[in-house]
Motif scaffolding. Sequence first.
Motif, mmCIF file in Angstrom:
data_model
loop_
_atom_site.group_PDB
_atom_site.id
_atom_site.type_symbol
_atom_site.label_atom_id
_atom_site.label_comp_id
_atom_site.label_asym_id
_atom_site.label_seq_id
_atom_site.Cartn_x
_atom_site.Cartn_y
_atom_site.Cartn_z
ATOM 1 N N UNK A 1 0.826 -1.209 0.000
ATOM 2 C CA UNK A 1 0.000 0.000 0.000
ATOM 3 C C UNK A 1 0.859 1.256 0.000
ATOM 4 N N UNK A 2 1.964 1.221 0.735
ATOM 5 C CA UNK A 2 2.869 2.370 0.793
ATOM 6 C C UNK A 2 3.553 2.592 -0.553
ATOM 7 N N UNK A 3 3.984 1.514 -1.189
ATOM 8 C CA UNK A 3 4.690 1.626 -2.469
ATOM 9 C C UNK A 3 3.805 2.227 -3.557
ATOM 10 N N UNK A 4 2.505 2.043 -3.436
ATOM 11 C CA UNK A 4 1.584 2.618 -4.411
ATOM 12 C C UNK A 4 1.577 4.135 -4.390
ATOM 13 N N UNK A 5 1.996 4.699 -3.272
ATOM 14 C CA UNK A 5 2.111 6.153 -3.164
ATOM 15 C C UNK A 5 3.425 6.650 -3.761
ATOM 16 N N UNK A 6 4.387 5.751 -3.893
ATOM 17 C CA UNK A 6 5.710 6.119 -4.383
ATOM 18 C C UNK A 6 5.815 5.952 -5.888
ATOM 19 N N UNK A 7 5.426 4.781 -6.348
ATOM 20 C CA UNK A 7 5.469 4.480 -7.784
ATOM 21 C C UNK A 7 4.317 3.551 -8.105
ATOM 22 N N UNK A 8 3.419 3.986 -8.946
ATOM 23 C CA UNK A 8 2.191 3.236 -9.227
ATOM 24 C C UNK A 8 2.475 1.895 -9.877
ATOM 25 N N UNK A 9 3.634 1.750 -10.519
ATOM 26 C CA UNK A 9 3.949 0.490 -11.180
ATOM 27 C C UNK A 9 4.111 -0.663 -10.188
ATOM 28 N N UNK A 10 4.348 -0.340 -8.921
ATOM 29 C CA UNK A 10 4.424 -1.388 -7.901
ATOM 30 C C UNK A 10 3.079 -2.090 -7.729
ATOM 31 N N UNK A 11 2.017 -1.456 -8.218
ATOM 32 C CA UNK A 11 0.682 -2.056 -8.100
ATOM 33 C C UNK A 11 0.612 -3.409 -8.794
ATOM 34 N N UNK A 12 1.446 -3.609 -9.791
ATOM 35 C CA UNK A 12 1.471 -4.885 -10.500
ATOM 36 C C UNK A 12 1.796 -6.043 -9.566
ATOM 37 N N UNK A 13 2.511 -5.775 -8.486
ATOM 38 C CA UNK A 13 2.850 -6.833 -7.541
ATOM 39 C C UNK A 13 1.604 -7.442 -6.904
ATOM 40 N N UNK B 1 -3.189 0.082 -16.200
ATOM 41 C CA UNK B 1 -3.553 -1.115 -15.441
ATOM 42 C C UNK B 1 -3.148 -0.956 -13.980
ATOM 43 N N UNK B 2 -1.966 -0.395 -13.754
ATOM 44 C CA UNK B 2 -1.476 -0.212 -12.385
ATOM 45 C C UNK B 2 -2.396 0.711 -11.590
ATOM 46 N N UNK B 3 -2.807 1.824 -12.194
ATOM 47 C CA UNK B 3 -3.725 2.742 -11.523
ATOM 48 C C UNK B 3 -5.037 2.028 -11.176
ATOM 49 N N UNK B 4 -5.561 1.285 -12.151
ATOM 50 C CA UNK B 4 -6.820 0.594 -11.932
ATOM 51 C C UNK B 4 -6.718 -0.504 -10.892
ATOM 52 N N UNK B 5 -5.665 -1.284 -10.967
ATOM 53 C CA UNK B 5 -5.524 -2.410 -10.044
ATOM 54 C C UNK B 5 -5.234 -1.933 -8.621
ATOM 55 N N UNK B 6 -4.454 -0.865 -8.506
ATOM 56 C CA UNK B 6 -4.202 -0.317 -7.176
ATOM 57 C C UNK B 6 -5.504 0.179 -6.560
ATOM 58 N N UNK B 7 -6.374 0.733 -7.384
ATOM 59 C CA UNK B 7 -7.680 1.160 -6.897
ATOM 60 C C UNK B 7 -8.486 -0.011 -6.365
ATOM 61 N N UNK B 8 -8.403 -1.147 -7.042
ATOM 62 C CA UNK B 8 -9.088 -2.358 -6.586
ATOM 63 C C UNK B 8 -8.541 -2.800 -5.232
ATOM 64 N N UNK B 9 -7.221 -2.833 -5.125
ATOM 65 C CA UNK B 9 -6.587 -3.274 -3.880
ATOM 66 C C UNK B 9 -6.851 -2.295 -2.737
ATOM 67 N N UNK B 10 -6.827 -1.004 -3.035
ATOM 68 C CA UNK B 10 -7.085 0.005 -2.010
ATOM 69 C C UNK B 10 -8.536 -0.062 -1.547
ATOM 70 N N UNK B 11 -9.450 -0.246 -2.490
ATOM 71 C CA UNK B 11 -10.872 -0.341 -2.155
ATOM 72 C C UNK B 11 -11.149 -1.531 -1.253
#
Length: 217
Positions: A19-31, A145-155
């Motif tokens: 969750x923290x990495x998503x604030x730093x670089x959105x590409x980490x959302x792929x993880x 995709x990263x923006x969208x998927x991070x939104x899913x994980x954050x939600x």
Amino acid sequence: MKKKKKWYDYLWILSSLYLVLGFVNILFAWLGMICFLTPLLISVIRGNKAYCNRFCGRGQLFSLLGEKLHLSRNRPIPAWVRSKWFRYGFLTFFMIMFLNMLYVTYLVFAGANDLRETVTLLWTIRLPWSWANHTAVSSPWVAQFAFGFYGVMLTSTVLGLITMLFFKPRSWCVYCPMGTMTQMICKARHPKEAKAAQSCTVCGVPSSEKNHTSMKK
């Protein structure tokens, strides 16, 4: 005697770090795809819900906040949340929104839409997230995709935190879409065992009422 902790008891740290990495670089959302695919693979290959019961860092995080820090009111979750119609209905809604996210990603890939540097919270609230976009060496659709998927994980994390506060710490596990899907796979793998009511290793709710019980160790 205090039970000795194992390496997987600390996976909540990775969930928090994600969750923290998503604030730093959105590409980490792929993880986050690891958390998306691993439960399905385990249930298909091994026929059980070991991920939910043992390796889910998010569930561990909710337990830590609710039990150790006493942030949970520890009340039983309402019966309608445990019902099949709600769990399967929520899974259907979740999959529709996930497919919509994939469609938006495709439009960016095809050049029909520009990249949207936003993270959608609770499927309706668009939060500006441009500071975390570092896509100089990647294609726009990768970032989309990263923006969208991070939104899913954050939600899903926010929903889990809300239910953790008002009900038992791991109440999210009751209606978690991944838990519902893995339970469906386990039932298909073990139809006879699926009929037998077994006690959940997490909070004692019968497996006929919820979706994060191991079908087979």
